[in-house]
Scaffold this motif. Sequence first.
Motif, PDB file in Angstrom:
ATOM      1  N   ASP A   1       3.931  -5.451   2.490  1.00 47.13           N
ATOM      2  CA  ASP A   1       2.753  -4.774   3.027  1.00 47.13           C
ATOM      3  C   ASP A   1       3.108  -3.284   3.106  1.00 47.13           C
ATOM      4  O   ASP A   1       4.163  -2.850   2.632  1.00 47.13           O
ATOM      5  CB  ASP A   1       2.354  -5.363   4.388  1.00 47.13           C
TER       6      ASP A   1
ATOM      7  N   HIS B   1      -0.989 -12.474   2.652  1.00 44.80           N
ATOM      8  CA  HIS B   1      -0.927 -13.001   4.034  1.00 44.80           C
ATOM      9  C   HIS B   1      -1.136 -14.509   4.113  1.00 44.80           C
ATOM     10  O   HIS B   1      -0.203 -15.235   4.375  1.00 44.80           O
ATOM     11  CB  HIS B   1      -1.870 -12.236   4.978  1.00 44.80           C
TER      12      HIS B   1
ATOM     13  N   HIS C   1     -10.898  -5.597  -0.737  1.00 42.97           N
ATOM     14  CA  HIS C   1      -9.943  -5.562   0.378  1.00 42.97           C
ATOM     15  C   HIS C   1      -9.761  -6.909   1.079  1.00 42.97           C
ATOM     16  O   HIS C   1      -8.638  -7.362   1.289  1.00 42.97           O
ATOM     17  CB  HIS C   1     -10.377  -4.475   1.382  1.00 42.97           C
TER      18      HIS C   1
ATOM     19  N   GLY D   1      -8.556  -0.160  -3.802  1.00 43.75           N
ATOM     20  CA  GLY D   1      -8.988  -1.048  -2.720  1.00 43.75           C
ATOM     21  C   GLY D   1     -10.475  -0.853  -2.428  1.00 43.75           C
ATOM     22  O   GLY D   1     -10.907   0.249  -2.083  1.00 43.75           O
TER      23      GLY D   1
ATOM     24  N   LEU E   1      -3.836  -6.009  14.434  1.00 43.06           N
ATOM     25  CA  LEU E   1      -4.429  -5.501  13.195  1.00 43.06           C
ATOM     26  C   LEU E   1      -5.744  -4.752  13.404  1.00 43.06           C
ATOM     27  O   LEU E   1      -5.914  -3.647  12.890  1.00 43.06           O
ATOM     28  CB  LEU E   1      -4.642  -6.663  12.201  1.00 43.06           C
TER      29      LEU E   1
ATOM     30  N   HIS F   1      -6.590  -9.298   0.507  1.00 43.68           N
ATOM     31  CA  HIS F   1      -6.037  -9.829   1.765  1.00 43.68           C
ATOM     32  C   HIS F   1      -6.827 -11.088   2.109  1.00 43.68           C
ATOM     33  O   HIS F   1      -8.047 -11.105   1.970  1.00 43.68           O
ATOM     34  CB  HIS F   1      -6.245  -8.840   2.924  1.00 43.68           C
TER      35      HIS F   1
ATOM     36  N   GLU G   1      -5.676 -13.389   7.292  1.00 42.26           N
ATOM     37  CA  GLU G   1      -4.503 -12.745   7.910  1.00 42.26           C
ATOM     38  C   GLU G   1      -4.443 -13.024   9.413  1.00 42.26           C
ATOM     39  O   GLU G   1      -3.367 -13.243   9.959  1.00 42.26           O
ATOM     40  CB  GLU G   1      -4.571 -11.237   7.627  1.00 42.26           C
TER      41      GLU G   1
ATOM     42  N   ILE H   1      -5.433   3.769  11.594  1.00 38.52           N
ATOM     43  CA  ILE H   1      -5.175   3.926  10.158  1.00 38.52           C
ATOM     44  C   ILE H   1      -6.416   4.408   9.396  1.00 38.52           C
ATOM     45  O   ILE H   1      -6.342   5.391   8.646  1.00 38.52           O
ATOM     46  CB  ILE H   1      -4.628   2.601   9.558  1.00 38.52           C
ATOM     47  N   TRP H   2      -7.550   3.741   9.590  1.00 38.84           N
ATOM     48  CA  TRP H   2      -8.732   4.151   8.817  1.00 38.84           C
ATOM     49  C   TRP H   2      -9.172   5.593   9.111  1.00 38.84           C
ATOM     50  O   TRP H   2      -9.478   6.332   8.168  1.00 38.84           O
ATOM     51  CB  TRP H   2      -9.871   3.124   8.977  1.00 38.84           C
TER      52      TRP H   2
ATOM     53  N   MET I   1       1.121   4.506   1.963  1.00 37.87           N
ATOM     54  CA  MET I   1       1.193   4.406   3.429  1.00 37.87           C
ATOM     55  C   MET I   1       2.574   4.735   3.976  1.00 37.87           C
ATOM     56  O   MET I   1       2.767   4.771   5.198  1.00 37.87           O
ATOM     57  CB  MET I   1       0.753   3.019   3.904  1.00 37.87           C
TER      58      MET I   1
ATOM     59  N   TYR J   1     -13.613 -10.030   5.060  1.00 38.08           N
ATOM     60  CA  TYR J   1     -14.382  -9.457   6.170  1.00 38.08           C
ATOM     61  C   TYR J   1     -14.845  -8.028   5.913  1.00 38.08           C
ATOM     62  O   TYR J   1     -15.592  -7.477   6.717  1.00 38.08           O
ATOM     63  CB  TYR J   1     -13.603  -9.552   7.498  1.00 38.08           C
TER      64      TYR J   1
ATOM     65  N   GLU K   1      -6.811   7.666   7.120  1.00 40.03           N
ATOM     66  CA  GLU K   1      -7.006   7.504   5.672  1.00 40.03           C
ATOM     67  C   GLU K   1      -8.235   8.276   5.175  1.00 40.03           C
ATOM     68  O   GLU K   1      -8.299   8.631   3.996  1.00 40.03           O
ATOM     69  CB  GLU K   1      -7.126   6.018   5.314  1.00 40.03           C
TER      70      GLU K   1
ATOM     71  N   HIS L   1       0.930  -1.141   0.000  1.00 44.24           N
ATOM     72  CA  HIS L   1       0.000   0.000   0.000  1.00 44.24           C
ATOM     73  C   HIS L   1       0.970   1.190   0.000  1.00 44.24           C
ATOM     74  O   HIS L   1       1.304   1.728   1.060  1.00 44.24           O
ATOM     75  CB  HIS L   1      -0.875   0.004   1.253  1.00 44.24           C
TER      76      HIS L   1
HETATM   77  C1  LIG Z   1      -8.844  -0.488   0.736  1.00 43.49           C
HETATM   78  S1  LIG Z   1      -7.199  -0.058   0.324  1.00 43.49           S
HETATM   79  C2  LIG Z   1      -6.208  -1.068   1.358  1.00 43.49           C
HETATM   80  C3  LIG Z   1      -6.561  -0.953   2.803  1.00 43.49           C
HETATM   81  O1  LIG Z   1      -5.851  -1.959   3.484  1.00 43.49           O
HETATM   82  C4  LIG Z   1      -5.382  -1.449   4.693  1.00 43.49           C
HETATM   83  N1  LIG Z   1      -4.318  -2.306   5.171  1.00 43.49           N
HETATM   84  C5  LIG Z   1      -3.005  -2.067   5.248  1.00 43.49           C
HETATM   85  N2  LIG Z   1      -2.372  -3.137   5.737  1.00 43.49           N
HETATM   86  C6  LIG Z   1      -3.319  -4.062   5.967  1.00 43.49           C
HETATM   87  C7  LIG Z   1      -3.289  -5.358   6.471  1.00 43.49           C
HETATM   88  O2  LIG Z   1      -2.181  -5.941   6.876  1.00 43.49           O
HETATM   89  N3  LIG Z   1      -4.452  -6.037   6.575  1.00 43.49           N
HETATM   90  C8  LIG Z   1      -5.609  -5.476   6.214  1.00 43.49           C
HETATM   91  N4  LIG Z   1      -5.693  -4.232   5.734  1.00 43.49           N
HETATM   92  C9  LIG Z   1      -4.565  -3.535   5.620  1.00 43.49           C
HETATM   93  C10 LIG Z   1      -4.972  -0.061   4.339  1.00 43.49           C
HETATM   94  O3  LIG Z   1      -4.792   0.730   5.469  1.00 43.49           O
HETATM   95  C11 LIG Z   1      -6.143   0.360   3.462  1.00 43.49           C
HETATM   96  O4  LIG Z   1      -7.205   0.837   4.213  1.00 43.49           O
END
Ligand SMILES: CSC[C@H]1O[C@@H](n2cnc3c(O)ncnc32)[C@H](O)[C@@H]1O
Length: 429
Positions: A298, A247, A183, A144, A79, A210, A213, A87-88, A67, A186, A91, A64
Amino acid sequence: MESESILITGAEILDVNGVRRASVLIEDDIIREISADLSPGDADIVIDGHEKLMIPGLVNTHTHLSMTLFRGVADDLPLDRWLNDHIWPMEARLSGEYCYAGALLGCAEMIKSGTTAFNDMYFFMDDVARAVDEAGLRCVLSHGMIDLGDDEKRRAELKKSRRIIRKCHGMADGRVMVALGPHSPYTCSEELLKETASMAAEHGIKIHIHLSETEDEVKNVLESHGKTPVEFLDDTGVLGPGTVAAHCVWLSDDEMEILADRDVKVSHNPSSNMKLASGVSPVTKLIERGVNVSLGTDGAASNNNLDMIEEMKTASLLQKVSLQDPTALPARRVLEMGTINGAESLGIDAGVIEEGKKADIVLLNVRRPHLVPWRNPASHLVYSASGSDVETVICNGEILLDGGELERINENYVMEVAEEAAEELTSRG
Ligand SMILES: CSC[C@H]1O[C@@H](n2cnc3c(O)ncnc32)[C@H](O)[C@@H]1O
Ligand SMILES: [Zn+2]
Protein backbone atom coordinates in the motif's frame (compact mmCIF):
# COMPACT_ATOMS: atom_id res chain seq x y z
CA MET A 1 22.60 -0.82 -28.66
CA GLU A 2 23.30 -4.29 -27.30
CA SER A 3 23.33 -4.51 -23.52
CA GLU A 4 26.26 -5.95 -21.60
CA SER A 5 26.00 -9.57 -20.51
CA ILE A 6 26.23 -10.24 -16.76
CA LEU A 7 27.53 -13.35 -15.01
CA ILE A 8 26.79 -13.91 -11.32
CA THR A 9 29.10 -16.63 -10.06
CA GLY A 10 28.38 -19.25 -7.42
CA ALA A 11 25.50 -17.66 -5.54
CA GLU A 12 23.05 -19.60 -3.42
CA ILE A 13 19.72 -19.35 -5.27
CA LEU A 14 16.39 -19.30 -3.44
CA ASP A 15 13.01 -19.23 -5.15
CA VAL A 16 9.79 -21.30 -5.23
CA ASN A 17 11.82 -24.19 -6.65
CA GLY A 18 13.90 -24.38 -3.45
CA VAL A 19 17.60 -23.77 -2.81
CA ARG A 20 20.62 -24.59 -5.04
CA ARG A 21 24.05 -23.12 -5.83
CA ALA A 22 24.96 -22.16 -9.42
CA SER A 23 26.20 -19.38 -11.68
CA VAL A 24 23.68 -17.35 -13.67
CA LEU A 25 24.31 -15.76 -17.08
CA ILE A 26 22.14 -12.83 -18.16
CA GLU A 27 22.02 -11.70 -21.78
CA ASP A 28 19.88 -8.75 -22.81
CA ASP A 29 16.77 -8.86 -20.59
CA ILE A 30 16.75 -12.64 -20.10
CA ILE A 31 18.28 -15.28 -17.81
CA ARG A 32 20.15 -17.18 -20.53
CA GLU A 33 21.88 -19.97 -18.61
CA ILE A 34 22.06 -21.39 -15.09
CA SER A 35 24.93 -23.80 -14.56
CA ALA A 36 27.89 -24.73 -12.37
CA ASP A 37 30.15 -24.63 -15.45
CA LEU A 38 30.00 -20.98 -16.47
CA SER A 39 33.31 -19.12 -16.25
CA PRO A 40 34.13 -15.39 -15.88
CA GLY A 41 35.22 -15.17 -19.53
CA ASP A 42 31.62 -15.84 -20.58
CA ALA A 43 30.34 -12.32 -19.80
CA ASP A 44 31.09 -8.57 -20.00
CA ILE A 45 30.35 -7.98 -16.31
CA VAL A 46 31.11 -10.50 -13.55
CA ILE A 47 29.53 -10.30 -10.09
CA ASP A 48 30.98 -12.50 -7.35
CA GLY A 49 27.98 -14.32 -5.86
CA HIS A 50 29.81 -15.97 -2.97
CA GLU A 51 28.30 -15.18 0.42
CA LYS A 52 25.31 -13.74 -1.41
CA LEU A 53 21.72 -15.01 -1.52
CA MET A 54 20.09 -14.70 -4.94
CA ILE A 55 16.30 -14.30 -5.05
CA PRO A 56 13.87 -13.23 -7.78
CA GLY A 57 13.11 -9.50 -7.74
CA LEU A 58 10.24 -8.89 -5.31
CA VAL A 59 6.88 -7.82 -6.74
CA ASN A 60 4.76 -5.27 -4.85
CA THR A 61 1.18 -5.66 -6.12
CA HIS A 62 -0.46 -2.67 -4.42
CA THR A 63 1.15 0.75 -4.12
CA HIS A 64 0.44 4.47 -4.40
CA LEU A 65 4.07 5.36 -5.02
CA SER A 66 3.94 9.15 -4.88
CA MET A 67 2.43 8.89 -1.38
CA THR A 68 6.02 8.65 -0.13
CA LEU A 69 5.57 12.44 0.12
CA PHE A 70 2.93 11.88 2.84
CA ARG A 71 5.04 9.48 4.91
CA GLY A 72 4.54 10.19 8.60
CA VAL A 73 1.54 12.48 8.05
CA ALA A 74 -1.75 11.57 9.78
CA ASP A 75 -0.62 8.38 11.50
CA ASP A 76 -2.77 6.36 13.88
CA LEU A 77 -6.20 6.93 12.34
CA PRO A 78 -8.87 4.65 10.84
CA LEU A 79 -9.22 4.58 7.04
CA ASP A 80 -12.26 6.88 6.65
CA ARG A 81 -10.87 9.69 8.83
CA TRP A 82 -7.37 9.19 7.40
CA LEU A 83 -8.66 9.61 3.81
CA ASN A 84 -11.44 12.17 4.28
CA ASP A 85 -9.86 14.52 6.82
CA HIS A 86 -6.18 14.31 5.87
CA ILE A 87 -5.06 12.50 2.72
CA TRP A 88 -7.70 13.63 0.21
CA PRO A 89 -7.42 17.36 1.13
CA MET A 90 -3.62 17.15 0.70
CA GLU A 91 -3.95 15.19 -2.56
CA ALA A 92 -6.09 18.02 -3.96
CA ARG A 93 -2.85 20.04 -4.06
CA LEU A 94 -0.85 17.45 -6.02
CA SER A 95 0.74 18.27 -9.39
CA GLY A 96 2.63 16.24 -11.98
CA GLU A 97 5.96 17.45 -10.63
CA TYR A 98 5.07 16.51 -7.05
CA CYS A 99 3.97 13.05 -8.18
CA TYR A 100 7.17 12.67 -10.19
CA ALA A 101 9.28 13.60 -7.14
CA GLY A 102 7.38 11.19 -4.87
CA ALA A 103 7.52 8.40 -7.44
CA LEU A 104 11.26 8.80 -7.94
CA LEU A 105 11.76 8.61 -4.17
CA GLY A 106 9.56 5.49 -4.10
CA CYS A 107 11.61 3.92 -6.90
CA ALA A 108 14.84 4.58 -5.00
CA GLU A 109 13.36 2.99 -1.86
CA MET A 110 12.01 -0.02 -3.73
CA ILE A 111 15.24 -0.69 -5.63
CA LYS A 112 17.28 -0.42 -2.43
CA SER A 113 15.02 -2.98 -0.72
CA GLY A 114 14.87 -5.52 -3.55
CA THR A 115 11.63 -4.78 -5.41
CA THR A 116 11.83 -4.91 -9.21
CA ALA A 117 8.15 -4.62 -10.18
CA PHE A 118 5.06 -3.01 -8.74
CA ASN A 119 1.38 -2.26 -9.34
CA ASP A 120 0.57 1.42 -8.79
CA MET A 121 -2.69 3.37 -8.67
CA TYR A 122 -2.54 7.13 -8.32
CA PHE A 123 -2.69 10.50 -10.08
CA PHE A 124 -0.50 12.13 -12.78
CA MET A 125 0.53 8.69 -13.95
CA ASP A 126 2.49 9.93 -16.99
CA ASP A 127 4.81 11.64 -14.50
CA VAL A 128 5.02 8.44 -12.46
CA ALA A 129 5.84 6.56 -15.69
CA ARG A 130 8.64 9.07 -16.40
CA ALA A 131 10.14 8.36 -12.96
CA VAL A 132 9.89 4.58 -13.45
CA ASP A 133 11.46 4.84 -16.90
CA GLU A 134 14.42 6.76 -15.44
CA ALA A 135 14.81 4.47 -12.43
CA GLY A 136 14.77 1.29 -14.56
CA LEU A 137 11.99 -0.58 -12.75
CA ARG A 138 9.05 -2.52 -14.14
CA CYS A 139 5.44 -1.59 -13.31
CA VAL A 140 1.74 -1.64 -14.04
CA LEU A 141 0.28 1.86 -13.62
CA SER A 142 -3.32 2.99 -13.39
CA HIS A 143 -4.96 6.38 -13.06
CA GLY A 144 -7.07 6.05 -9.91
CA MET A 145 -10.70 6.77 -10.86
CA ILE A 146 -13.30 8.14 -8.42
CA ASP A 147 -16.69 9.47 -9.65
CA LEU A 148 -18.94 9.29 -6.55
CA GLY A 149 -21.91 8.86 -8.92
CA ASP A 150 -21.25 12.10 -10.83
CA ASP A 151 -21.67 11.59 -14.63
CA GLU A 152 -19.32 14.38 -15.63
CA LYS A 153 -16.63 13.13 -13.27
CA ARG A 154 -17.05 9.60 -14.64
CA ARG A 155 -16.48 10.76 -18.21
CA ALA A 156 -13.46 12.83 -17.14
CA GLU A 157 -11.90 9.89 -15.25
CA LEU A 158 -12.32 7.50 -18.17
CA LYS A 159 -10.83 10.12 -20.50
CA LYS A 160 -7.77 10.44 -18.24
CA SER A 161 -7.39 6.64 -18.21
CA ARG A 162 -7.62 6.48 -22.02
CA ARG A 163 -4.94 9.15 -22.30
CA ILE A 164 -2.57 7.26 -20.01
CA ILE A 165 -3.14 4.03 -21.94
CA ARG A 166 -2.30 5.81 -25.22
CA LYS A 167 0.70 7.63 -23.80
CA CYS A 168 2.33 5.07 -21.50
CA HIS A 169 1.27 1.47 -22.23
CA GLY A 170 4.38 -0.42 -23.37
CA MET A 171 6.82 2.48 -22.85
CA ALA A 172 10.40 1.99 -21.57
CA ASP A 173 10.90 -1.17 -23.70
CA GLY A 174 7.72 -2.65 -22.25
CA ARG A 175 8.76 -2.12 -18.62
CA VAL A 176 5.79 0.21 -18.12
CA MET A 177 2.33 -1.26 -18.64
CA VAL A 178 -0.98 0.47 -18.00
CA ALA A 179 -4.10 -0.86 -16.26
CA LEU A 180 -7.46 0.64 -15.28
CA GLY A 181 -7.82 1.75 -11.65
CA PRO A 182 -11.38 2.22 -10.39
CA HIS A 183 -10.63 3.15 -6.77
CA SER A 184 -13.22 1.01 -4.92
CA PRO A 185 -16.84 -0.15 -4.76
CA TYR A 186 -17.66 2.77 -2.42
CA THR A 187 -16.21 5.57 -4.59
CA CYS A 188 -17.14 4.29 -8.07
CA SER A 189 -20.59 4.13 -9.66
CA GLU A 190 -22.00 1.02 -11.29
CA GLU A 191 -21.67 2.76 -14.70
CA LEU A 192 -18.01 3.57 -14.14
CA LEU A 193 -17.30 -0.03 -13.13
CA LYS A 194 -19.17 -1.43 -16.15
CA GLU A 195 -17.29 0.88 -18.52
CA THR A 196 -14.05 -0.11 -16.82
CA ALA A 197 -14.77 -3.79 -17.46
CA SER A 198 -15.49 -3.23 -21.14
CA MET A 199 -12.52 -0.88 -21.65
CA ALA A 200 -10.18 -3.41 -20.01
CA ALA A 201 -11.48 -6.13 -22.36
CA GLU A 202 -11.17 -3.84 -25.38
CA HIS A 203 -7.52 -2.99 -24.64
CA GLY A 204 -6.55 -6.34 -23.12
CA ILE A 205 -5.33 -4.64 -19.95
CA LYS A 206 -5.60 -5.32 -16.23
CA ILE A 207 -7.82 -3.78 -13.55
CA HIS A 208 -6.55 -2.64 -10.14
CA ILE A 209 -9.07 -1.92 -7.37
CA HIS A 210 -9.42 -1.71 -3.56
CA LEU A 211 -11.95 -4.27 -2.31
CA SER A 212 -13.59 -5.07 1.04
CA GLU A 213 -10.95 -3.26 3.06
CA THR A 214 -13.07 -2.31 6.09
CA GLU A 215 -16.22 -3.48 7.81
CA ASP A 216 -17.72 -0.02 7.14
CA GLU A 217 -17.17 -0.49 3.40
CA VAL A 218 -19.24 -3.68 3.45
CA LYS A 219 -22.04 -1.93 5.43
CA ASN A 220 -22.04 1.11 3.12
CA VAL A 221 -22.09 -0.91 -0.11
CA LEU A 222 -24.84 -3.16 1.26
CA GLU A 223 -26.85 -0.04 2.10
CA SER A 224 -26.30 1.66 -1.27
CA HIS A 225 -26.58 -1.35 -3.59
CA GLY A 226 -28.21 -4.14 -1.58
CA LYS A 227 -25.18 -6.32 -2.34
CA THR A 228 -21.81 -6.97 -0.74
CA PRO A 229 -18.78 -5.29 -2.39
CA VAL A 230 -17.76 -8.56 -4.09
CA GLU A 231 -21.31 -9.23 -5.39
CA PHE A 232 -21.62 -5.62 -6.57
CA LEU A 233 -18.31 -5.75 -8.48
CA ASP A 234 -19.15 -9.17 -9.89
CA ASP A 235 -22.40 -7.86 -11.35
CA THR A 236 -20.51 -5.07 -13.16
CA GLY A 237 -18.13 -7.53 -14.85
CA VAL A 238 -15.07 -6.11 -13.09
CA LEU A 239 -14.06 -9.41 -11.48
CA GLY A 240 -11.93 -11.62 -13.73
CA PRO A 241 -8.44 -13.15 -14.13
CA GLY A 242 -6.94 -9.76 -15.08
CA THR A 243 -8.14 -8.04 -11.91
CA VAL A 244 -5.91 -7.36 -8.91
CA ALA A 245 -8.06 -6.67 -5.84
CA ALA A 246 -6.20 -5.06 -2.93
CA HIS A 247 -6.94 -5.79 0.74
CA CYS A 248 -9.89 -8.26 0.58
CA VAL A 249 -10.20 -8.28 4.38
CA TRP A 250 -13.96 -8.60 4.98
CA LEU A 251 -15.05 -11.61 2.92
CA SER A 252 -17.74 -14.21 3.52
CA ASP A 253 -17.16 -17.80 2.40
CA ASP A 254 -19.47 -17.18 -0.58
CA GLU A 255 -17.46 -14.12 -1.60
CA MET A 256 -14.23 -16.12 -1.40
CA GLU A 257 -15.83 -18.67 -3.74
CA ILE A 258 -16.70 -15.89 -6.20
CA LEU A 259 -13.14 -14.55 -6.15
CA ALA A 260 -11.75 -18.07 -6.67
CA ASP A 261 -14.24 -18.85 -9.42
CA ARG A 262 -13.45 -15.62 -11.34
CA ASP A 263 -9.69 -16.19 -10.85
CA VAL A 264 -9.32 -12.71 -9.30
CA LYS A 265 -5.80 -11.98 -8.05
CA VAL A 266 -5.74 -10.78 -4.43
CA SER A 267 -3.09 -8.37 -3.12
CA HIS A 268 -2.68 -8.81 0.63
CA ASN A 269 -1.50 -5.67 2.46
CA PRO A 270 -0.85 -6.74 6.07
CA SER A 271 1.03 -3.66 7.36
CA SER A 272 -1.56 -1.22 6.04
CA ASN A 273 -4.41 -3.37 7.38
CA MET A 274 -2.74 -3.48 10.80
CA LYS A 275 -1.83 0.22 10.91
CA LEU A 276 -5.31 1.42 9.90
CA ALA A 277 -6.80 -1.34 12.10
CA SER A 278 -8.91 -2.51 9.13
CA GLY A 279 -8.82 -6.18 10.08
CA VAL A 280 -7.12 -9.44 9.07
CA SER A 281 -7.53 -10.81 5.55
CA PRO A 282 -8.46 -14.54 5.44
CA VAL A 283 -5.34 -15.26 3.39
CA THR A 284 -5.04 -18.90 4.43
CA LYS A 285 -8.65 -19.62 3.38
CA LEU A 286 -8.16 -17.83 0.07
CA ILE A 287 -5.04 -19.88 -0.67
CA GLU A 288 -6.91 -23.09 0.26
CA ARG A 289 -9.50 -22.14 -2.39
CA GLY A 290 -6.74 -21.77 -5.00
CA VAL A 291 -6.74 -17.94 -5.14
CA ASN A 292 -3.47 -16.31 -6.23
CA VAL A 293 -2.57 -14.14 -3.22
CA SER A 294 0.40 -11.79 -3.60
CA LEU A 295 1.73 -9.00 -1.37
CA GLY A 296 1.53 -5.22 -1.42
CA THR A 297 2.76 -2.51 0.88
CA ASP A 298 0.00 0.00 0.00
CA GLY A 299 1.20 3.62 0.07
CA ALA A 300 4.02 4.82 2.32
CA ALA A 301 1.53 6.89 4.34
CA SER A 302 -0.20 3.78 5.69
CA ASN A 303 2.72 1.37 6.08
CA ASN A 304 5.10 3.49 6.43
CA ASN A 305 7.72 2.04 4.07
CA LEU A 306 7.90 0.01 0.86
CA ASP A 307 10.05 -2.84 2.19
CA MET A 308 8.71 -6.11 0.75
CA ILE A 309 10.99 -8.26 2.91
CA GLU A 310 9.37 -6.71 5.97
CA GLU A 311 5.94 -7.23 4.35
CA MET A 312 6.64 -10.97 3.93
CA LYS A 313 7.48 -11.30 7.62
CA THR A 314 4.44 -9.26 8.66
CA ALA A 315 2.13 -11.37 6.45
CA SER A 316 3.41 -14.55 8.03
CA LEU A 317 3.26 -13.34 11.63
CA LEU A 318 -0.21 -11.83 11.21
CA GLN A 319 -1.72 -15.12 10.01
CA LYS A 320 0.02 -17.04 12.79
CA VAL A 321 -1.24 -14.80 15.57
CA SER A 322 -4.75 -14.33 14.21
CA LEU A 323 -5.26 -18.08 13.64
CA GLN A 324 -3.26 -18.94 16.78
CA ASP A 325 -1.42 -21.40 14.56
CA PRO A 326 2.40 -21.15 14.30
CA THR A 327 2.36 -23.30 11.16
CA ALA A 328 0.22 -20.77 9.26
CA LEU A 329 1.82 -19.07 6.23
CA PRO A 330 5.39 -20.37 6.59
CA ALA A 331 8.41 -18.62 5.06
CA ARG A 332 8.36 -20.51 1.74
CA ARG A 333 4.68 -19.57 1.26
CA VAL A 334 5.20 -15.84 1.77
CA LEU A 335 8.24 -15.97 -0.51
CA GLU A 336 5.93 -17.40 -3.17
CA MET A 337 3.47 -14.54 -2.51
CA GLY A 338 6.23 -11.92 -2.75
CA THR A 339 7.71 -13.26 -5.99
CA ILE A 340 6.00 -15.66 -8.44
CA ASN A 341 2.42 -14.90 -7.35
CA GLY A 342 3.02 -11.18 -7.78
CA ALA A 343 4.67 -11.66 -11.17
CA GLU A 344 1.75 -13.83 -12.36
CA SER A 345 -0.79 -11.29 -11.08
CA LEU A 346 0.83 -8.53 -13.10
CA GLY A 347 1.45 -10.67 -16.20
CA ILE A 348 5.24 -10.50 -15.88
CA ASP A 349 7.34 -13.46 -17.00
CA ALA A 350 9.57 -13.34 -13.90
CA GLY A 351 9.35 -14.15 -10.19
CA VAL A 352 11.53 -17.24 -10.44
CA ILE A 353 15.21 -17.89 -11.30
CA GLU A 354 14.87 -20.03 -14.43
CA GLU A 355 16.43 -19.99 -17.91
CA GLY A 356 14.33 -17.96 -20.34
CA LYS A 357 12.69 -15.82 -17.64
CA LYS A 358 13.10 -12.04 -17.45
CA ALA A 359 16.31 -11.15 -15.64
CA ASP A 360 14.81 -9.50 -12.52
CA ILE A 361 17.22 -10.62 -9.81
CA VAL A 362 18.26 -9.51 -6.32
CA LEU A 363 21.39 -10.35 -4.32
CA LEU A 364 21.53 -9.99 -0.54
CA ASN A 365 24.69 -9.90 1.53
CA VAL A 366 24.43 -12.79 4.00
CA ARG A 367 27.61 -11.91 5.97
CA ARG A 368 25.66 -9.84 8.43
CA PRO A 369 25.49 -10.54 12.20
CA HIS A 370 21.69 -10.95 12.14
CA LEU A 371 21.99 -13.63 9.42
CA VAL A 372 24.61 -15.77 11.21
CA PRO A 373 24.74 -18.74 11.43
CA TRP A 374 23.70 -19.00 7.78
CA ARG A 375 21.63 -22.17 7.75
CA ASN A 376 18.08 -21.79 6.42
CA PRO A 377 17.80 -19.36 3.47
CA ALA A 378 13.98 -19.06 3.33
CA SER A 379 13.72 -18.61 7.10
CA HIS A 380 16.58 -16.10 7.24
CA LEU A 381 15.20 -14.09 4.32
CA VAL A 382 11.68 -13.82 5.73
CA TYR A 383 12.22 -13.75 9.51
CA SER A 384 15.72 -12.25 9.97
CA ALA A 385 16.62 -10.11 6.94
CA SER A 386 15.31 -6.72 5.89
CA GLY A 387 15.45 -4.56 2.79
CA SER A 388 18.72 -3.01 3.93
CA ASP A 389 20.50 -6.34 3.33
CA VAL A 390 19.93 -5.95 -0.42
CA GLU A 391 23.19 -5.25 -2.23
CA THR A 392 22.59 -5.78 -5.97
CA VAL A 393 19.43 -5.39 -8.03
CA ILE A 394 19.03 -6.29 -11.69
CA CYS A 395 15.82 -5.46 -13.56
CA ASN A 396 15.23 -6.35 -17.21
CA GLY A 397 18.88 -7.43 -17.42
CA GLU A 398 20.23 -4.08 -16.22
CA ILE A 399 22.05 -3.38 -12.95
CA LEU A 400 20.05 -0.79 -10.98
CA LEU A 401 21.84 -1.24 -7.64
CA ASP A 402 25.50 -2.17 -7.43
CA GLY A 403 27.06 -2.79 -4.01
CA GLY A 404 24.23 -0.78 -2.44
CA GLU A 405 24.68 2.19 -4.82
CA LEU A 406 21.91 3.31 -7.17
CA GLU A 407 23.20 3.24 -10.73
CA ARG A 408 20.57 5.09 -12.77
CA ILE A 409 19.29 7.73 -10.38
CA ASN A 410 21.12 10.05 -8.00
CA GLU A 411 20.03 9.17 -4.47
CA ASN A 412 20.89 12.53 -2.88
CA TYR A 413 19.19 14.50 -5.63
CA VAL A 414 16.07 12.32 -5.40
CA MET A 415 15.87 12.81 -1.62
CA GLU A 416 16.38 16.59 -1.89
CA VAL A 417 13.68 17.06 -4.53
CA ALA A 418 11.23 14.86 -2.62
CA GLU A 419 11.94 16.64 0.66
CA GLU A 420 11.19 19.98 -0.98
CA ALA A 421 7.99 18.69 -2.60
CA ALA A 422 6.78 17.15 0.67
CA GLU A 423 7.48 20.37 2.55
CA GLU A 424 5.53 22.47 0.02
CA LEU A 425 2.61 20.03 -0.05
CA THR A 426 2.17 19.49 3.66
CA SER A 427 3.13 22.87 5.15
CA ARG A 428 0.18 24.79 3.64
CA GLY A 429 -3.25 24.86 5.34
C1 LIG B 1 -7.62 7.40 -6.72
S1 LIG B 1 -5.91 7.09 -6.59
C2 LIG B 1 -5.75 6.10 -5.15
C3 LIG B 1 -6.39 6.71 -3.95
O1 LIG B 1 -6.38 5.73 -2.94
C4 LIG B 1 -6.08 6.33 -1.72
N1 LIG B 1 -5.65 5.31 -0.79
C5 LIG B 1 -4.43 5.07 -0.30
N2 LIG B 1 -4.46 4.01 0.52
C6 LIG B 1 -5.73 3.58 0.52
C7 LIG B 1 -6.39 2.54 1.17
O2 LIG B 1 -5.79 1.73 2.01
N3 LIG B 1 -7.71 2.38 0.96
C8 LIG B 1 -8.38 3.20 0.14
N4 LIG B 1 -7.80 4.22 -0.49
C9 LIG B 1 -6.50 4.41 -0.30
C10 LIG B 1 -5.04 7.34 -2.09
O3 LIG B 1 -4.85 8.28 -1.08
C11 LIG B 1 -5.64 7.90 -3.37
O4 LIG B 1 -6.56 8.91 -3.10
ZN1 LIG C 1 -4.37 1.36 -1.45
